[in-house]
Design a protein around this motif. Sequence first.
Motif, short mmCIF file in Angstrom:
data_model
loop_
_atom_site.label_atom_id
_atom_site.label_comp_id
_atom_site.label_asym_id
_atom_site.label_seq_id
_atom_site.Cartn_x
_atom_site.Cartn_y
_atom_site.Cartn_z
N TYR A 86 -6.57 4.38 9.70
CA TYR A 86 -7.79 4.29 8.92
C TYR A 86 -8.81 3.41 9.66
CZ TYR A 86 -11.03 3.68 5.08
OH TYR A 86 -12.16 3.68 4.32
N ASP A 122 -0.39 8.24 11.50
CA ASP A 122 -0.80 8.58 10.14
C ASP A 122 -2.31 8.73 10.04
OD1 ASP A 122 0.03 8.47 7.09
OD2 ASP A 122 -1.78 7.25 7.29
N SER A 137 1.71 10.83 -1.73
CA SER A 137 1.28 9.45 -1.53
C SER A 137 0.72 8.94 -2.85
CB SER A 137 0.20 9.41 -0.43
OG SER A 137 -0.29 8.10 -0.26
N ASN A 138 1.03 7.72 -3.15
CA ASN A 138 0.52 7.09 -4.37
C ASN A 138 1.04 7.75 -5.65
OD1 ASN A 138 -1.26 5.09 -3.08
ND2 ASN A 138 -2.32 6.91 -2.32
N GLN A 193 4.24 7.86 0.23
CA GLN A 193 3.54 6.76 0.92
C GLN A 193 2.79 5.95 -0.13
OE1 GLN A 193 -0.33 6.51 3.64
NE2 GLN A 193 1.32 7.52 4.74
N SER A 203 -1.03 -0.26 3.98
CA SER A 203 -1.47 -1.67 4.09
C SER A 203 -0.25 -2.59 4.17
CB SER A 203 -2.38 -2.06 2.93
OG SER A 203 -3.60 -1.35 2.99
N LEU A 209 0.66 -4.88 6.09
CA LEU A 209 0.47 -6.31 6.41
C LEU A 209 -0.16 -7.07 5.26
CD1 LEU A 209 -0.63 -5.86 10.14
CD2 LEU A 209 1.60 -6.60 9.26
N ILE A 236 3.35 1.49 8.29
CA ILE A 236 2.41 2.15 9.22
C ILE A 236 1.23 1.21 9.50
CG2 ILE A 236 3.02 4.57 8.86
CD1 ILE A 236 0.81 4.71 6.70
N LYS A 276 -1.90 -0.54 10.99
CA LYS A 276 -3.02 -0.09 11.82
C LYS A 276 -3.40 -1.23 12.76
CE LYS A 276 -7.62 -0.50 12.60
NZ LYS A 276 -8.43 -1.75 12.66
N SER A 277 -3.54 -0.92 14.03
CA SER A 277 -4.19 -1.87 14.92
C SER A 277 -4.92 -1.10 16.01
CB SER A 277 -3.21 -2.86 15.55
OG SER A 277 -3.98 -3.75 16.36
N ALA A 278 -6.13 -1.57 16.27
CA ALA A 278 -6.95 -0.99 17.34
C ALA A 278 -6.64 -1.67 18.66
CB ALA A 278 -8.43 -1.18 17.00
N ARG A 313 -1.65 -6.10 19.84
CA ARG A 313 -1.11 -6.18 18.46
C ARG A 313 -0.28 -4.93 18.12
NH1 ARG A 313 -5.90 -8.91 17.99
NH2 ARG A 313 -7.17 -7.18 17.23
N GLU A 367 3.03 -5.80 19.53
CA GLU A 367 3.64 -6.85 18.68
C GLU A 367 4.24 -6.21 17.42
OE1 GLU A 367 0.82 -9.96 17.61
OE2 GLU A 367 1.84 -10.24 15.69
N ASN A 368 3.49 -5.30 16.82
CA ASN A 368 3.94 -4.70 15.55
C ASN A 368 5.16 -3.79 15.74
OD1 ASN A 368 1.84 -6.06 14.37
ND2 ASN A 368 0.50 -4.28 14.20
N1 NDP Z 1 -2.07 6.64 1.39
C1 NDP Z 1 -3.05 5.79 1.09
O1 NDP Z 1 -3.67 5.84 0.02
C2 NDP Z 1 -3.40 4.74 2.06
C3 NDP Z 1 -2.94 4.84 3.36
N2 NDP Z 1 -3.26 3.88 4.30
C4 NDP Z 1 -2.67 4.03 5.66
O2 NDP Z 1 -1.97 2.84 5.97
C5 NDP Z 1 -2.46 2.34 7.21
C6 NDP Z 1 -2.31 0.84 7.27
O3 NDP Z 1 -3.03 0.21 6.23
P1 NDP Z 1 -4.32 -0.69 6.49
O4 NDP Z 1 -5.07 -0.72 5.21
O5 NDP Z 1 -5.01 -0.21 7.71
O6 NDP Z 1 -3.75 -2.17 6.66
P2 NDP Z 1 -2.69 -2.90 7.61
O7 NDP Z 1 -1.76 -3.62 6.72
O8 NDP Z 1 -2.14 -1.98 8.61
O9 NDP Z 1 -3.60 -4.00 8.31
C7 NDP Z 1 -4.56 -3.64 9.26
C8 NDP Z 1 -5.38 -4.89 9.61
O10 NDP Z 1 -4.51 -5.90 10.17
C9 NDP Z 1 -4.93 -6.20 11.51
N3 NDP Z 1 -3.70 -6.36 12.29
C10 NDP Z 1 -2.85 -5.39 12.70
N4 NDP Z 1 -1.80 -5.92 13.36
C11 NDP Z 1 -1.98 -7.25 13.36
C12 NDP Z 1 -1.24 -8.34 13.88
N5 NDP Z 1 -0.10 -8.15 14.54
N6 NDP Z 1 -1.75 -9.60 13.71
C13 NDP Z 1 -2.91 -9.81 13.05
N7 NDP Z 1 -3.66 -8.82 12.54
C14 NDP Z 1 -3.19 -7.55 12.69
C15 NDP Z 1 -5.80 -5.05 11.96
O11 NDP Z 1 -6.77 -5.48 12.88
P3 NDP Z 1 -6.84 -4.90 14.40
O12 NDP Z 1 -7.04 -3.42 14.32
O13 NDP Z 1 -8.00 -5.63 14.98
O14 NDP Z 1 -5.53 -5.28 15.06
C16 NDP Z 1 -6.45 -4.63 10.63
O15 NDP Z 1 -7.54 -5.47 10.33
C17 NDP Z 1 -3.90 2.84 7.24
O16 NDP Z 1 -4.49 2.69 8.51
C18 NDP Z 1 -3.72 4.24 6.76
O17 NDP Z 1 -3.21 5.04 7.81
C19 NDP Z 1 -4.00 2.78 3.94
C20 NDP Z 1 -4.51 2.65 2.66
C21 NDP Z 1 -4.27 3.63 1.63
#
Ligand code: NDP
Length: 274
Positions: free
Chosen positions: A22, A45, A139-140, A161, A188, A190, A227, A229-231, A235, A238-239
């Motif tokens: 996302y 995802d 999902s949900n 999910q 989400s 984390l 799942i 997310k990290s860009a 990280r 690390e994950n």
């Molecule tokens: N089915 C649904 O309704 C939903 C599905 N999703 C899915 O779940 C995925 C993950 O959820 P999301 O809401 O993105 O949240 P996450 O829990 O994956 O957190 C992502 C955030 O944490 C940061 N981050 C990632 N790794 C680290 C790390 N090791 N240390 C510190 N910061 C870190 C990322 O920044 P950075 O990129 O800079 O590392 C970003 O800001 C989504 O991308 C999507 O694919 C999400 C919400 C709803």
Amino acid sequence: MTSPTRRLNDGRTLPAIGLGTYGLRGDDGVAAVVSALAAGYRLVDTALNYENEREVGEGVRASPVDRADVAVTTKLPGRHHGFDATLRSFEESLANLGLDYVDLYLIHWPLPAVDKYVDSWRAMIRLREEGVVRSIGVSNFTAAHLKRLVGETGVIPAVNQIELHPRFAQRELLAVHEKHSIVTESWSPLGSGVGRGTLITAIAETHAVTPSQVVLRWHLQLGAVPIPKSADEQRQRENLDVFRFELSDAEVEAISTLGSGRLWDADPETHEEF
Ligand SMILES: NC(=O)C1=CN([C@@H]2O[C@H](COP(=O)(O)OP(=O)(O)OC[C@H]3O[C@@H](n4cnc5c(N)ncnc54)[C@H](OP(=O)(O)O)[C@@H]3O)[C@@H](O)[C@H]2O)C=CC1
Ligand SMILES: O=C(O)C(=O)[C@@H](O)[C@H](O)C(=O)CO
């Protein structure tokens, strides 16, 4: 390292951890998918509503990793619920991805007020029979939504999910999943920085890992597939590096009882996704 897998109730497997996408868009989004696959991720995802299926497909095709070794997930949006609309929406997703099949197709939200998720589910069963989708899930979905799907179609989702993180441990729903051999995916995972709290920081110090690694390890020990997310390539690595240490039962339990609730109040009974 490449992530280990979990067995699905349809006989297939799913990697034990995946990349959330996302917000990963454009060239940086493509690069993030390529770097994740290089790091060892084998599950990606996305969703029609993330408007990045094109980037995800491009990343998968650009990567030297064999497409057959990558589990690509996408999701049906709320505005496309219904039997025929689901079939059309899937075609749109497949075209966006530029792939000829999807590994896991999920109903993004149940939208009980619209009351078409069973029709969508029947279409997804059709897509699986046709072989263009390998596994189908949701999902949900709450326990009641799952019960209705299974009652009316006899087909149990392979995956649900759901929002799952230390603030929202979802014990009852996880027990329902276990009973029906439904794999839990954690969105989400984390928990929006929950790992930076005192308890998780202390546990991280004990194991000489980062707080994020503790949280992701907690998901794995609950039997869930996080799942994150990290860009960022570092990280992402690390994950993924969460298979060389183990939390004690007491640590898992302490994290599970942190509580405080949903991150953004998205209750599946009422959440309106377009
Ligand atoms: N089915 C649904 O309704 C939903 C599905 N999703 C899915 O779940 C995925 C993950 O959820 P999301 O809401 O993105 O949240 P996450 O829990 O994956 O957190 C992502 C955030 O944490 C940061 N981050 C990632 N790794 C680290 C790390 N090791 N240390 C510190 N910061 C870190 C990322 O920044 P950075 O990129 O800079 O590392 C970003 O800001 C989504 O991308 C999507 O694919 C999400 C919400 C709803
Ligand atoms: O899956 C996500 O990341 C979401 O945020 C979804 O909940 C979805 O895009 C949505 O519900 C938007 O309202």
